[in-house]
Design an enzyme around this catalytic site. Structure first.
Site: not given
Length: 347
Positions: A189, A292, A295
């Site tokens: 994160r 994000h 990710r």
């Protein structure tokens, strides 16, 4: 939690909504180890609801008199203000958690928020850049291929950037490569990335030590490319720290530094967001790419290559497997598109 119960249970002094909200937030911080970002979000939602109740029922309102109809009315107010269903759902989740804590503490007999249905949210699966796209970006960030990313006038002049520091005022491709390698190569994160210290790198284990939500620690594999990126960046990090008179941080402190070496020198999540967006746009990726997204790409590409779902769950630091299973929806959607575009009976 016990103090709230003592006040609310046996006919003593009734705690105010402010005291109850403060007690709840203190529990999140001290017992659950919630991050500053989480605390700010929950404080905003809980205190917003408390202010609504005080305006509706008076400042001396007894929390035991609050019913599910009041919570529904509050959601209605949020909709009237133009908030989305996702925002209303977040507010309801915070209120529900607050009442759950009060019920456990004996302040209220039951949680009225459980009688309020969560707003149905549209299923939105983020578009994930392809493997080739991201490899192209990663390769462009190597020192010999680095291309300067656009810098605004305010950043060039050294003026503070609205909403944060001017960390893009100097181009630092070696650092930016580390950011991309850790976000996409390790799937961590943004907050975990910024929380990394130099000591977080476990070179002997080819891993990085990450503290996720609730301060839970996990080891994430450090790939060869990410390790190479860090090794290329560390000498520059040391040189900049020495030049700024902060040599004591060379072997300590944050892994990722802001370009101006201000304060503790630790890069912020907001700055990482700006860096990722600037690099993505300059390399032809979609305008909505953010930390994000990288990710998500990590989890999706791992699954596409046959990685075990539970192994991905462990690396991403998901508490529930159901959270990781969202990536199967992404890949199923991609398979469906391939089928529709290629199979003769699908057209």
């Amino acid at each position: 939690m016990s103090s709230a119960g003592e006040e609310g249970g046996g006919g003593g002094v009734k705690p105010s909504l402010r005291e109850l909200s403060d007690g709840y937030l203190a529990m999140l911080r001290d017992e659950r180890g919630a991050s500053e970002h989480t605390l700010r979000a929950y404080a905003r939602e809980v205190r917003g609801f408390a202010a609504f109740l005080e305006e509706l029922l008076g400042e001396s309102v007894d929390v035991r008199a609050i019913e599910h109809t009041h919570i529904r009315a509050y959601l209605g107010v949020l909709y009237e203000k133009g908030l989305t269903k996702a925002s209303a759902a977040r507010a309801l989740a915070a209120v529900r958690s607050w009442f759950k804590w009060m019920a456990k503490a004996g302040v209220v007999e039951a949680n009225p928020a459980v009688l309020v249905s969560t707003p149905k949210l549209p299923k939105h699966l983020p578009r994930v850049p392809g493997v080739e796209e991201l490899n192209r970006v990663m390769n462009s960030l190597c020192s010999k291929n680095a291309v300067e990313t656009p810098i605004s006038k305010s950043e060039r002049s050294g003026a503070p950037v609205r909403g944060g520091s001017s960390d893009r005022s100097e181009v630092w491709p070696e650092r930016d490569r580390v950011i991309f390698e850790l976000l996409y190569g390790c799937g961590i994160r943004n907050s975990e990335l910024c929380g990394l210290d130099l000591s977080s790198i476990a070179w002997g284990d080819d891993a990085i030590r990450v503290f996720g939500k609730g301060k839970k620690e996990r080891l994430v594999p450090l790939g060869d490319e990410a390790a190479a990126a860090i090794r290329a960046y560390l000498p520059q990090r040391a040189a900049k720290l020495e030049a700024a008179g902060k040599g004591k941080l060379v072997h300590d402190g944050a892994l990722l530094m802001n370009a101006r070496m201000r304060g503790t020198c630790r890069l912020t999540t907001r700055s990482v967001g700006r860096i990722v967006k600037a690099v993505a746009l300059s390399r032809g990726l979609a305008a909505d790419v953010n930390p994000h997204t990288l990710r998500h790409a990590f989890g999706t590409h791992m699954l596409e290559e046959g990685a075990d779902l539970r192994a991905i769950q462990e690396m991403l630091g998901h508490e529930r497997l159901s959270t990781t299973q969202r990536y199967t929806q992404l890949t199923v959607g991609q398979v469906q598109r391939v089928y529709e575009e290629t199979h003769p009976r699908a057209r």
